[in-house]
Design a protein around this motif. Structure first.
Motif, mmCIF file in Angstrom:
data_model
loop_
_atom_site.group_PDB
_atom_site.id
_atom_site.type_symbol
_atom_site.label_atom_id
_atom_site.label_comp_id
_atom_site.label_asym_id
_atom_site.label_seq_id
_atom_site.Cartn_x
_atom_site.Cartn_y
_atom_site.Cartn_z
ATOM 1 N N VAL A 1 29.636 59.868 10.636
ATOM 2 C CA VAL A 1 29.847 59.191 11.917
ATOM 3 C C VAL A 1 30.661 57.920 11.695
ATOM 4 N N THR A 2 31.313 57.456 12.758
ATOM 5 C CA THR A 2 32.117 56.240 12.679
ATOM 6 C C THR A 2 31.693 55.274 13.779
ATOM 7 N N ASP A 3 31.432 54.034 13.409
ATOM 8 C CA ASP A 3 31.134 52.979 14.381
ATOM 9 C C ASP A 3 32.412 52.730 15.184
ATOM 10 N N LEU A 4 32.335 52.888 16.500
ATOM 11 C CA LEU A 4 33.549 52.840 17.316
ATOM 12 C C LEU A 4 34.159 51.444 17.390
ATOM 13 N N VAL A 5 33.393 50.410 17.054
ATOM 14 C CA VAL A 5 33.959 49.058 17.079
ATOM 15 C C VAL A 5 34.443 48.640 15.686
ATOM 16 N N SER A 6 33.568 48.739 14.700
ATOM 17 C CA SER A 6 33.929 48.247 13.366
ATOM 18 C C SER A 6 34.735 49.254 12.551
ATOM 19 N N GLY A 7 34.616 50.519 12.906
ATOM 20 C CA GLY A 7 35.294 51.564 12.130
ATOM 21 C C GLY A 7 34.530 51.966 10.870
ATOM 22 N N ASP A 8 33.358 51.369 10.666
ATOM 23 C CA ASP A 8 32.566 51.723 9.476
ATOM 24 C C ASP A 8 32.063 53.165 9.562
ATOM 25 N N SER A 9 32.075 53.832 8.418
ATOM 26 C CA SER A 9 31.577 55.209 8.383
ATOM 27 C C SER A 9 30.213 55.282 7.707
ATOM 28 N N PHE A 10 29.418 56.219 8.167
ATOM 29 C CA PHE A 10 28.078 56.439 7.618
ATOM 30 C C PHE A 10 27.807 57.938 7.546
ATOM 31 N N ALA A 11 26.772 58.275 6.771
ATOM 32 C CA ALA A 11 26.181 59.604 6.869
ATOM 33 C C ALA A 11 24.988 59.432 7.803
ATOM 34 N N MET A 12 24.951 60.190 8.895
ATOM 35 C CA MET A 12 23.855 60.042 9.868
ATOM 36 C C MET A 12 22.981 61.289 9.856
ATOM 37 N N LYS A 13 21.732 61.088 9.473
ATOM 38 C CA LYS A 13 20.776 62.200 9.498
ATOM 39 C C LYS A 13 20.104 62.205 10.858
ATOM 40 N N VAL A 14 20.027 63.350 11.471
ATOM 41 C CA VAL A 14 19.398 63.460 12.787
ATOM 42 C C VAL A 14 18.121 64.282 12.613
ATOM 43 N N ILE A 15 16.992 63.620 12.825
ATOM 44 C CA ILE A 15 15.729 64.322 12.572
ATOM 45 C C ILE A 15 14.851 64.274 13.828
ATOM 46 N N PRO A 16 13.939 65.234 13.950
ATOM 47 C CA PRO A 16 13.062 65.237 15.119
ATOM 48 C C PRO A 16 12.161 64.003 15.104
ATOM 49 N N LEU A 17 11.761 63.553 16.286
ATOM 50 C CA LEU A 17 10.949 62.335 16.378
ATOM 51 C C LEU A 17 9.631 62.463 15.623
ATOM 52 N N TYR A 18 9.131 63.689 15.507
ATOM 53 C CA TYR A 18 7.826 63.834 14.848
ATOM 54 C C TYR A 18 7.908 63.718 13.323
ATOM 55 N N SER A 19 9.131 63.658 12.751
ATOM 56 C CA SER A 19 9.199 63.500 11.290
ATOM 57 C C SER A 19 9.662 62.098 10.901
ATOM 58 N N CYS A 20 9.277 61.122 11.703
ATOM 59 C CA CYS A 20 9.732 59.738 11.505
ATOM 60 C C CYS A 20 9.240 59.105 10.207
ATOM 61 N N GLU A 21 8.256 59.730 9.574
ATOM 62 C CA GLU A 21 7.767 59.121 8.327
ATOM 63 C C GLU A 21 8.881 59.094 7.273
ATOM 64 N N LEU A 22 9.816 60.018 7.382
ATOM 65 C CA LEU A 22 10.959 60.031 6.463
ATOM 66 C C LEU A 22 11.719 58.712 6.568
ATOM 67 N N GLU A 23 11.917 58.259 7.789
ATOM 68 C CA GLU A 23 12.647 57.002 8.002
ATOM 69 C C GLU A 23 11.894 55.834 7.370
ATOM 70 N N GLU A 24 10.573 55.837 7.521
ATOM 71 C CA GLU A 24 9.742 54.774 6.934
ATOM 72 C C GLU A 24 9.950 54.700 5.424
ATOM 73 N N ILE A 25 10.028 55.866 4.808
ATOM 74 C CA ILE A 25 10.176 55.927 3.349
ATOM 75 C C ILE A 25 11.579 55.455 2.938
ATOM 76 N N LEU A 26 12.598 56.002 3.600
ATOM 77 C CA LEU A 26 13.980 55.670 3.217
ATOM 78 C C LEU A 26 14.256 54.179 3.363
ATOM 79 N N LYS A 27 13.685 53.602 4.400
ATOM 80 C CA LYS A 27 13.855 52.174 4.686
ATOM 81 C C LYS A 27 13.400 51.296 3.525
ATOM 82 N N LYS A 28 12.338 51.758 2.841
ATOM 83 C CA LYS A 28 11.733 50.939 1.783
ATOM 84 C C LYS A 28 12.500 50.992 0.481
#
Ligand SMILES: Nc1ncnc2c1ncn2[C@@H]1O[C@H](COP(=O)(O)OP(=O)(O)OP(=O)(O)O)[C@@H](O)[C@H]1O
Length: 157
Positions: A50-77
């Motif tokens: 994905v690309t930030d439309l203002v800054s032009g920065d690129s990222f890899a964006m993982k799209v996960i179901p809301l019920y698997s949010c624990e993954l985000e908690e782990i990655l954040k740490k």
């Protein structure tokens, strides 16, 4: 080399998910991102460039179901030079969007496939970094559970 540590939970594959919008908007900041090419499909969901439309920065964006949010908690740490870097995340009423450092498309698996072999010094060089990333993950109390060469991205630093 960056270890992708996404494989912490194998249960959440969901074939019935709605499509991800072409422009994804962070409801908290109103930042918008264009959804570019599909990088791949994991067990939690799809991963897009994905690309930030203002800054032009690129990222890899993982799209996960809301019920698997624990993954985000782990990655954040997790913050380590041999673990794919977490950038930021948000959710809307359909998905959790996790923005990660965009890595090169080349993995250790690709190198082995194209060359058929790795030299001893190369193996030492990569394994040292791999162990360093995994050791850090273990110290944080997590196990990877799906170590394979295609999850080790080669980067320039
Ligand atoms: N940070 C990244 N930079 C570049 N490509 C990525 C990145 N993260 C994932 N990808 C690509 O997207 C694909 C899917 O990634 P994802 O992390 O969702 O699942 P996975 O790790 O392959 O599988 P699983 O979810 O079963 O662990 C990967 O195989 C890879 O090709």
């Amino acid at each position: 080399i960056r270890a992708n540590i996404m494989a912490v939970n194998e249960s959440a594959h969901d074939q019935m998910q709605p499509e991800v919008a072409e422009i994804v908007i962070d409801p908290n900041t109103s930042r918008s991102y264009s959804r570019d090419e599909l990088l791949g499909q994991g067990s939690f969901g799809k991963c897009y460039k994905v690309t930030d439309l203002v800054s032009g920065d690129s990222f890899a964006m993982k799209v996960i179901p809301l019920y698997s949010c624990e993954l985000e908690e782990i990655l954040k740490k997790l913050r380590h030079k041999n673990v794919v870097g977490f950038s930021h995340s948000f959710e809307d009423d359909q998905f959790m969007y996790i923005f990660m450092e965009l890595c090169s498309r080349q993995t250790l698996g690709d190198i082995l496939k194209s060359r058929g072999t790795l030299t001893d010094p190369e193996v030492r060089y990569y394994i040292q970094q791999l162990i360093s990333g995994l050791k850090y993950i273990h110290q944080q109390g997590y196990v990877h559970r799906d170590i394979k060469l295609v999850l080790f991205y080669i980067n320039t630093r």
